[in-house]
Design an enzyme around this catalytic site. Structure first.
Site, PDB file in Angstrom:
ATOM      1  NE  ARG A 164     -26.370  -3.063  19.448  1.00 26.74           N
ATOM      2  CZ  ARG A 164     -25.604  -4.076  19.045  1.00 26.74           C
ATOM      3  NH1 ARG A 164     -24.680  -3.872  18.095  1.00 26.74           N
ATOM      4  NH2 ARG A 164     -25.755  -5.282  19.558  1.00 26.74           N
ATOM      5  CE  LYS A 211     -25.679  -3.275  23.214  1.00 30.19           C
ATOM      6  NZ  LYS A 211     -26.716  -3.978  24.003  1.00 30.19           N
ATOM      7  CG  HIS A 283     -33.097  -0.341  19.202  1.00 33.66           C
ATOM      8  ND1 HIS A 283     -31.771  -0.062  18.953  1.00 33.66           N
ATOM      9  CD2 HIS A 283     -33.106  -1.546  19.811  1.00 33.66           C
ATOM     10  CE1 HIS A 283     -31.019  -1.049  19.409  1.00 33.66           C
ATOM     11  NE2 HIS A 283     -31.806  -1.972  19.926  1.00 33.66           N
ATOM     12  NE  ARG A 286     -29.936  -3.988  17.118  1.00 28.29           N
ATOM     13  CZ  ARG A 286     -28.855  -4.661  16.704  1.00 28.29           C
ATOM     14  NH1 ARG A 286     -28.327  -4.393  15.524  1.00 28.29           N
ATOM     15  NH2 ARG A 286     -28.321  -5.587  17.467  1.00 28.29           N
ATOM     16  CG  HIS A 309     -28.050 -10.187  18.911  1.00 26.97           C
ATOM     17  ND1 HIS A 309     -29.320 -10.553  18.500  1.00 26.97           N
ATOM     18  CD2 HIS A 309     -28.135  -8.872  19.241  1.00 26.97           C
ATOM     19  CE1 HIS A 309     -30.115  -9.511  18.584  1.00 26.97           C
ATOM     20  NE2 HIS A 309     -29.434  -8.486  19.028  1.00 26.97           N
ATOM     21  CE1 TYR A 318     -35.788  -7.940  17.029  1.00 26.35           C
ATOM     22  CE2 TYR A 318     -33.872  -9.200  17.731  1.00 26.35           C
ATOM     23  CZ  TYR A 318     -34.513  -7.990  17.567  1.00 26.35           C
ATOM     24  OH  TYR A 318     -33.892  -6.831  17.938  1.00 26.35           O
TER      25      TYR A 318
END
Length: 338
Positions: A164, A211, A283, A286, A309, A318
């Site tokens: 990110r 995150k 992004h 990414r 993730h 994806y």
């Protein structure tokens, strides 16, 4: 002189709505922009209730809130149908209104508590082709200036690691191991690593903090490693001399850490030079990283780990992109596809 007719007294719904908006402004410190948006959504909701003979919050049942949500999605003579995201936003105002009334004891139950917002349509991630990525990366290198070395290294890291943009600009020097002997005074990690015969690193990695400050280690390929070394040795010292000794990998021209906005501008400028149409963002690289890995046969669980993730379900979005690509190729290439 004719007497003016006095304005009708506000009904219970209007008084309740005013009380909630006052609460948001005084107790919650909501901005005027937020208050206007909530007031607009509430006005439409109250008009809907009055049109069905309801003038007091105590008369509102759960079915009426659900009907209002359906009404938002279908529209009427005065309003166009709302998209799922816009209807969900309006429902936030309605739910906040009823939750406030229940908390204040003005009503016995919250009729909106169990009304779920509509699910927005799933948006497939935007990815660009490998050829477009190569054009973008080449366009980031204009000359041999410190800025161009930084820009190329940043884009190579974004595409080469799937980071990110916040993770990339948050990189510190200690978060990298380029797998080669290097001079730490130039900003490179000094831990020696193995190299193969053509001097490509075998264990170059970066440590990314995603995150929730969740840490993961991601490998870097030769192109990203070479670009990083060029920046660290020939570009970063020039910018670092103007700053206060920040450990950040990517610096601005004043020697401070590169910002998200600056990273966005770097990609936009490269995209214009590469003559790539459409909206490109950090992004985008990414998304392209994940899509190209899956196109190349990578296991979705491996891609999940590389992207950081928490759930494989997020990564599986994806696979929809690659499946769509396969269908397009099939439709164009197979003689009996249509």
């Amino acid at each position: 002189m004719a007497q003016q007719t006095p304005a009708p007294a506000p009904d219970a719904l209007s008084r309740a709505a005013r009380g909630w908006l006052d609460h948001l402004r005084v107790e919650r410190g909501a901005s005027e922009h937020t208050l206007r948006a909530y007031r607009r959504d509430l006005d439409r909701y109250l008009a809907f209730l009055r049109g069905r003979g309801i003038t007091a919050p105590t008369d509102v049942a759960e079915g009426m809130v659900s009907d209002f949500l359906a009404h938002l999605r279908t529209g009427d003579d005065e309003h166009q149908p709302l998209a799922a995201s816009s209807a969900a936003r309006a429902l936030v105002a309605v739910r906040g209104f009823h939750k406030f009334l229940a908390a204040e004891g003005d009503v016995a139950d919250d009729p909106a508590q169990q009304v779920a917002p509509p699910t927005p349509a799933r948006r497939l991630p935007k990815a660009i082709s490998i050829e477009a990525v190569e054009r973008l990366l080449d366009a980031a290198s204009v000359g041999d200036t410190p800025a161009s070395l930084r820009d190329r290294a940043l884009l190579e890291v974004l595409y080469g690691s799937g980071a990110r943009v916040s993770e990339a600009i948050g990189l510190d020097l200690d978060d990298m191991d380029l797998g080669r002997d290097a001079d730490p005074s130039n900003g490179s990690n000094s831990r020696a690593g193995a190299s193969n015969g053509d001097d490509a690193p075998e264990d170059a990695v970066v440590r990314l903090f995603g995150k929730g400050n969740k840490e993961r280690i991601v490998p870097l390929g030769r192109y990203a490693t070479d670009a990083l070394e060029a920046w660290l040795v020939r570009g970063r010292p020039t910018f670092a001399a103007k700053g206060k000794g920040t450990p950040a990998v990517f610096l601005n021209q004043r020697g401070g850490r590169l910002s998200r906005q600056s990273a966005w501008n770097i990609i936009q400028a490269a995209a214009e030079r590469a003559d790539l149409s459409g909206h490109l963002s950090p992004h985008t690289l990414r998304h392209s990283f994940a899509t190209h890995l899956l196109d190349g046969g990578a296991d979705v669980r491996v891609v999940q780990e590389l992207l950081g993730h928490a759930s494989v379900a997020t990564t599986q979005i994806y696979t929809l992109v690659t499946a769509r690509h396969l269908r397009e190729v099939y439709a164009q290439a197979h003689p009996r596809a249509r």
